[in-house]
Design a protein around this motif. Structure first.
Motif, short mmCIF file in Angstrom:
data_model
loop_
_atom_site.label_atom_id
_atom_site.label_comp_id
_atom_site.label_asym_id
_atom_site.label_seq_id
_atom_site.Cartn_x
_atom_site.Cartn_y
_atom_site.Cartn_z
N ILE A 20 0.84 -1.20 0.00
CA ILE A 20 0.00 0.00 0.00
C ILE A 20 0.87 1.25 0.00
O ILE A 20 0.61 2.21 -0.74
CB ILE A 20 -0.94 -0.01 1.22
CG1 ILE A 20 -1.91 -1.19 1.14
CG2 ILE A 20 -1.71 1.30 1.31
CD1 ILE A 20 -2.82 -1.33 2.33
N ILE A 79 -8.85 -3.27 1.29
CA ILE A 79 -9.88 -4.27 0.97
C ILE A 79 -9.29 -5.42 0.15
O ILE A 79 -9.52 -6.60 0.44
CB ILE A 79 -11.04 -3.61 0.20
CG1 ILE A 79 -11.77 -2.62 1.11
CG2 ILE A 79 -12.01 -4.68 -0.31
CD1 ILE A 79 -12.86 -1.84 0.41
N VAL A 80 -8.51 -5.09 -0.88
CA VAL A 80 -7.97 -6.12 -1.77
C VAL A 80 -6.93 -6.98 -1.06
O VAL A 80 -6.95 -8.21 -1.15
CB VAL A 80 -7.36 -5.47 -3.03
CG1 VAL A 80 -6.62 -6.51 -3.86
CG2 VAL A 80 -8.45 -4.81 -3.86
N ALA A 131 -8.79 6.84 -1.94
CA ALA A 131 -9.36 5.68 -2.63
C ALA A 131 -8.34 4.56 -2.74
O ALA A 131 -8.68 3.38 -2.58
CB ALA A 131 -9.85 6.10 -4.02
N ILE A 132 -7.08 4.92 -3.02
CA ILE A 132 -6.03 3.90 -3.12
C ILE A 132 -5.85 3.19 -1.78
O ILE A 132 -5.70 1.96 -1.72
CB ILE A 132 -4.71 4.54 -3.57
CG1 ILE A 132 -4.84 5.05 -5.01
CG2 ILE A 132 -3.56 3.55 -3.45
CD1 ILE A 132 -3.61 5.77 -5.51
N VAL A 153 -8.10 2.81 0.69
CA VAL A 153 -9.26 1.96 0.98
C VAL A 153 -9.26 0.71 0.11
O VAL A 153 -9.43 -0.41 0.61
CB VAL A 153 -10.57 2.76 0.78
CG1 VAL A 153 -11.77 1.83 0.91
CG2 VAL A 153 -10.66 3.90 1.78
N VAL A 154 -9.04 0.88 -1.19
CA VAL A 154 -9.02 -0.27 -2.10
C VAL A 154 -7.88 -1.21 -1.75
O VAL A 154 -8.04 -2.44 -1.76
CB VAL A 154 -8.90 0.20 -3.57
CG1 VAL A 154 -8.67 -0.99 -4.49
CG2 VAL A 154 -10.14 0.97 -3.98
N GLY A 155 -6.72 -0.66 -1.41
CA GLY A 155 -5.58 -1.49 -1.03
C GLY A 155 -5.87 -2.33 0.19
O GLY A 155 -5.54 -3.52 0.24
N SER A 175 2.38 1.75 -3.37
CA SER A 175 1.37 2.24 -4.31
C SER A 175 1.16 3.74 -4.17
O SER A 175 1.01 4.46 -5.16
CB SER A 175 0.05 1.50 -4.09
OG SER A 175 0.19 0.11 -4.31
#
Length: 251
Positions: free
Chosen positions: A198, A246-247, A239-240, A242-244, A201
Motif C-alpha cells: 500500500i 480491501i484487496v 481511494a487507493i 481503501v481499495v488497497g 502504491s
C-alpha cells in the motif's frame, strides 16, 4: 515421570525409563532424582517446531516440547498421563515477547499402521506487543509515506518535490528490508509486506502525478492544468488506501 500404584512392577531404581524429545537436539540432563516410582530430571536443549509468520509483525508463535517413550515399544505397554498440577512456570519470559495461553496434552501418534506411540506435548504461545509492533514497524513507514504525500501541497516548484520523494522512497525500501531481517526468510507475503505494498502504491501515485505535472508544464506551460492534475491525484489517495486495504487484507 511418576507411577503411583504401590503394586506396580516398574521400579525406576532398577531400570530407568527411556524417552525421546522429538523436536529437540543437544539435550542435556541434570538434577536427576530417582525413586522406585518417581523419575525426575531437569532437561536443557534446543527445541524447534514449525512457526508461521504470515501475521508479522503481529504474529503469535507456538513453542512446543514433544516427548515420546522409547521403551516399551508398543502403546499397550507404555502410558503417559498428565499430572493435574502440570503447568508452565509463570516466571518464564521471552525477551521482546509476551507469553500467552498454554496447553498440555497426550495423544497417540502413529508413524505407520503398527507403530503407535503416546506423545506428550506441552505448548505455550508467545506474541509481540500490539502497541510495540505498531510503533516499531507500522508507524515509521506510515510517517515516511505521509511525508511523501506533502508534494501535493507544495507550490508549483518541481525541484523540492523531487528532493522530497526520492530520498524518502529509498528510506522506505531500507526500512522494509530491515524489518524483514527480524524473521527467518519465508516464501510468502507477511502482513507487513502487504502494508508495504500500500505504501509503495502511494509513492508510485505521488511520483507518477509529479511526472505528469512536469510533462504538462514543459509541453503546455499551463499552470492551471498542472494544478488540476495535482488536485485530482490528491483526491485519489484515500481511494487507493481503501481499495488497497480491501484487496490485500480481504483475500
Amino acid at each position: 515421570m511418576i507411577v503411583e500404584q504401590d503394586d506396580d512392577p516398574i521400579d525406576f531404581t532398577n531400570e530407568l525409563p527411556e524417552f525421546n524429545f522429538i523436536n529437540a537436539r543437544d539435550v542435556e540432563y541434570s538434577n536427576i532424582t530417582i525413586e522406585p516410582h518417581l523419575y525426575e530430571v531437569q532437561v536443557k536443549g534446543t527445541f524447534f517446531n514449525e512457526m508461521e509468520f504470515e501475521d508479522f509483525p503481529f504474529e503469535r508463535l507456538i513453542m512446543a516440547v514433544e516427548v515420546e517413550p522409547v521403551r516399551p515399544y508398543t502403546s499397550d505397554l507404555s502410558y503417559m498421563v498428565i499430572d493435574p498440577d502440570s503447568h508452565i512456570d509463570k516466571t518464564v519470559k521471552v525477551p521482546g515477547w509476551e507469553t500467552g495461553d498454554y496447553q498440555i496434552r497426550v495423544e497417540e501418534y502413529a508413524y505407520d499402521e503398527t507403530d503407535q506411540f503416546p506423545r506428550f506435548t506441552a505448548e505455550f504461545v508467545v506474541e509481540r506487543s500490539v502497541l510495540g509492533s505498531f510503533v516499531k514497524y507500522i508507524f515509521p513507514v506510515s510517517m515516511i509515506t505521509g511525508l511523501s504525500l506533502l508534494i501535493f501541497y507544495i507550490p508549483d516548484n518541481f525541484t523540492p518535490r523531487i528532493y522530497l520523494t526520492a530520498p524518502l522512497l529509498l528510506l522506505l525500501i531500507y526500512l522494509h528490508q530491515g524489518a524483514l531481517d527480524d524473521i527467518p526468510p519465508v516464501g510468502y507475503m507477511t502482513m507487513f509486506d502487504k502494508v508495504m505494498l500500500i505504501n509503495y502504491s502511494l509513492f508510485i501515485t505521488a511520483i507518477g502525478s509529479l511526472a505528469i505535472q512536469m510533462k504538462s508544464h514543459v509541453t503546455h506551460s499551463d499552470h492551471k492544468k498542472v494544478k488540476q492534475i495535482n488536485d485530482r491525484m490528491r483526491y485519489i489517495i484515500p481511494a487507493i488506501i481503501v481499495v488497497g486495504i480491501i484487496v490485500i487484507f480481504g483475500t
